[in-house]
Write an enzyme that holds these catalytic residues in place. Structure first.
Site, mmCIF file in Angstrom:
data_model
loop_
_atom_site.group_PDB
_atom_site.id
_atom_site.type_symbol
_atom_site.label_atom_id
_atom_site.label_comp_id
_atom_site.label_asym_id
_atom_site.label_seq_id
_atom_site.Cartn_x
_atom_site.Cartn_y
_atom_site.Cartn_z
ATOM 1 N N LYS A 262 7.053 2.854 -8.870
ATOM 2 C CA LYS A 262 6.405 4.342 -8.300
ATOM 3 C C LYS A 262 7.663 5.173 -7.846
ATOM 4 O O LYS A 262 7.633 6.153 -8.172
ATOM 5 C CB LYS A 262 5.261 4.103 -7.370
ATOM 6 C CG LYS A 262 4.066 3.235 -7.817
ATOM 7 C CD LYS A 262 2.861 3.415 -7.009
ATOM 8 C CE LYS A 262 3.561 2.613 -5.751
ATOM 9 N NZ LYS A 262 3.711 1.079 -5.823
ATOM 10 N N ARG B 133 -4.450 4.923 -1.247
ATOM 11 C CA ARG B 133 -4.438 3.494 -1.417
ATOM 12 C C ARG B 133 -5.767 2.893 -1.216
ATOM 13 O O ARG B 133 -5.913 1.496 -1.429
ATOM 14 C CB ARG B 133 -3.427 2.791 -0.292
ATOM 15 C CG ARG B 133 -2.212 2.335 -1.286
ATOM 16 C CD ARG B 133 -1.099 1.782 -0.240
ATOM 17 N NE ARG B 133 -0.291 1.031 -0.652
ATOM 18 C CZ ARG B 133 0.927 1.390 -0.601
ATOM 19 N NH1 ARG B 133 1.344 2.340 -0.507
ATOM 20 N NH2 ARG B 133 2.130 0.321 -0.904
ATOM 21 N N ARG C 253 15.364 -5.977 -5.570
ATOM 22 C CA ARG C 253 15.524 -4.601 -5.504
ATOM 23 C C ARG C 253 16.448 -4.012 -4.005
ATOM 24 O O ARG C 253 16.166 -4.640 -3.309
ATOM 25 C CB ARG C 253 14.377 -3.634 -5.701
ATOM 26 C CG ARG C 253 13.293 -3.400 -4.495
ATOM 27 C CD ARG C 253 12.132 -2.870 -5.024
ATOM 28 N NE ARG C 253 11.238 -2.796 -4.005
ATOM 29 C CZ ARG C 253 9.931 -2.003 -4.071
ATOM 30 N NH1 ARG C 253 9.587 -1.655 -5.051
ATOM 31 N NH2 ARG C 253 9.182 -2.190 -2.951
ATOM 32 N N ARG D 135 14.714 -3.638 1.683
ATOM 33 C CA ARG D 135 13.521 -3.326 2.618
ATOM 34 C C ARG D 135 13.132 -5.012 3.167
ATOM 35 O O ARG D 135 13.173 -5.980 2.452
ATOM 36 C CB ARG D 135 12.180 -2.934 1.900
ATOM 37 C CG ARG D 135 12.369 -1.386 1.877
ATOM 38 C CD ARG D 135 11.308 -0.933 0.910
ATOM 39 N NE ARG D 135 9.995 -1.576 1.022
ATOM 40 C CZ ARG D 135 9.027 -0.814 0.273
ATOM 41 N NH1 ARG D 135 9.142 -0.072 -0.548
ATOM 42 N NH2 ARG D 135 7.934 -1.321 0.463
ATOM 43 N N ARG E 200 1.018 -8.023 -0.492
ATOM 44 C CA ARG E 200 0.949 -6.521 -0.780
ATOM 45 C C ARG E 200 0.287 -6.483 -2.159
ATOM 46 O O ARG E 200 -0.481 -5.638 -2.531
ATOM 47 C CB ARG E 200 2.352 -6.121 -1.033
ATOM 48 C CG ARG E 200 2.816 -5.745 0.619
ATOM 49 C CD ARG E 200 4.351 -5.631 0.454
ATOM 50 N NE ARG E 200 4.880 -4.645 -0.251
ATOM 51 C CZ ARG E 200 6.236 -4.275 -0.695
ATOM 52 N NH1 ARG E 200 7.083 -5.175 -0.386
ATOM 53 N NH2 ARG E 200 6.336 -3.170 -1.429
HETATM 54 P P1 AMP Z 1 5.342 0.977 0.073
HETATM 55 O O1 AMP Z 1 6.659 1.661 0.444
HETATM 56 O O2 AMP Z 1 4.494 2.269 -0.620
HETATM 57 O O3 AMP Z 1 5.498 -0.084 -0.699
HETATM 58 O O4 AMP Z 1 4.411 0.876 1.399
HETATM 59 C C1 AMP Z 1 5.227 -0.113 2.132
HETATM 60 C C2 AMP Z 1 3.974 -0.480 3.141
HETATM 61 O O5 AMP Z 1 3.597 0.714 3.998
HETATM 62 C C3 AMP Z 1 2.653 -1.010 2.644
HETATM 63 O O6 AMP Z 1 2.850 -2.495 2.433
HETATM 64 C C4 AMP Z 1 1.791 -0.638 3.950
HETATM 65 O O7 AMP Z 1 1.894 -1.619 4.857
HETATM 66 C C5 AMP Z 1 2.246 0.655 4.273
HETATM 67 N N1 AMP Z 1 1.626 1.835 3.469
HETATM 68 C C6 AMP Z 1 2.173 2.719 2.967
HETATM 69 N N2 AMP Z 1 1.463 3.697 1.971
HETATM 70 C C7 AMP Z 1 0.177 3.452 2.756
HETATM 71 C C8 AMP Z 1 -1.026 3.903 2.441
HETATM 72 N N3 AMP Z 1 -1.412 4.759 1.791
HETATM 73 N N4 AMP Z 1 -2.008 3.168 3.371
HETATM 74 C C9 AMP Z 1 -1.958 2.180 3.704
HETATM 75 N N5 AMP Z 1 -0.627 1.546 4.258
HETATM 76 C C10 AMP Z 1 0.110 2.145 3.462
#
Ligand code: AMP
Length: 222
Positions: free
Chosen positions: A17, A92, A131, A165, A176
């Site tokens: 993404k 989400r 990554r 990360r 996740r």
């Molecule tokens: P990402 O960078 O999209 O993989 O997000 C990393 C972490 O941020 C996720 O595992 C969640 O803990 C939190 N997070 C990101 N976007 C959301 C969302 N829309 N709703 C809830 N938690 C989120």
């Protein structure tokens, strides 16, 4: 393209993404809006929202809808949003999807498409675990699939610092993925019901996937 196109990228962690959103940002001028990036910035800045989100993010769970929606609304109010946005990692949950519908109606923006990046779950742990990104410009790399042309030097900006990360480890990635299947995957039917869903095979070559996405953006904007 209309000024108000909003695209959603749906897919589990590792589906690409962020990589694809950055490419669409470059090609079409859409603004990449990643709630994960916004939350990581809040954690780094030590804001109240960041303090509440930190432990949840480290465990691989989802941050509360209230916190995420507040952060998203704030970002959507910025003037650059009039170019259109590509939402990466949002919505989400069903509640977030409904809140997004209401927000778009309120600010007069339309949903162009919700694009599901279709991948094999088994491949995602390896994709995510390998990554890393350039610490300066954010360009994404992978230990196996996308190395910089010159070892240790960012292709895009020439910087030599990279970062990983803290939640990109095998254990958290499994949590996740579970959160994705429980709470986010049902949104595929939600957008299918609205006639807004597009599916893209996201297992192949990054540039081929980018072409498929670009075709959708052009189609939606036509
Ligand atoms: P990402 O960078 O999209 O993989 O997000 C990393 C972490 O941020 C996720 O595992 C969640 O803990 C939190 N997070 C990101 N976007 C959301 C969302 N829309 N709703 C809830 N938690 C989120």
């Amino acid at each position: 393209m209309t000024k108000t196109t909003v695209l959603i990228l749906l897919g589990p962690p590792g589906a690409g993404k962020g990589t694809q959103a950055r490419m669409l940002e470059e090609q079409f001028g859409l603004v990449q809006l990643s709630t994960g990036d916004l939350l990581r910035a809040a954690v780094a800045a030590g804001t109240d929202a960041g303090k509440q989100a930190k432990a949840v993010m480290e465990s691989g769970g989802l941050v509360s809808d209230e916190i995420v929606l507040a952060i998203l609304k704030d970002r959507m109010a910025a003037p650059d949003m009039e170019k259109g946005a590509i939402l990466d990692g949002f919505p989400r949950t069903a509640k977030q999807a409904e809140a997004l519908d209401a927000l778009l109606a309120e600010i007069g923006m339309g949903l162009g498409a919700a694009i599901s990046l279709e991948v094999d779950d088994e491949a995602m742990v390896e994709r995510v675990s390998g990554r890393y990104t350039c610490a300066n410009c954010g360009e994404g790399y992978h230990d196996l699939y996308k190395k910089p042309a010159v070892n240790g030097v960012c292709d895009k900006c020439g910087a030599t610092e990279f970062k990983r990360r803290s939640d990109d480890n095998a254990e958290t990635v499994s949590a996740r993925l579970a959160a994705y299947h429980e709470q986010t995957a049902p949104l595929i039917s939600y957008y299918e019901g609205k006639g807004a869903l597009r599916r893209v095979d996201a297992m192949g070559d990054i540039d081929r996937i980018a072409e498929d996405l670009a075709a959708i953006v052009k189609d939606v904007a036509a």
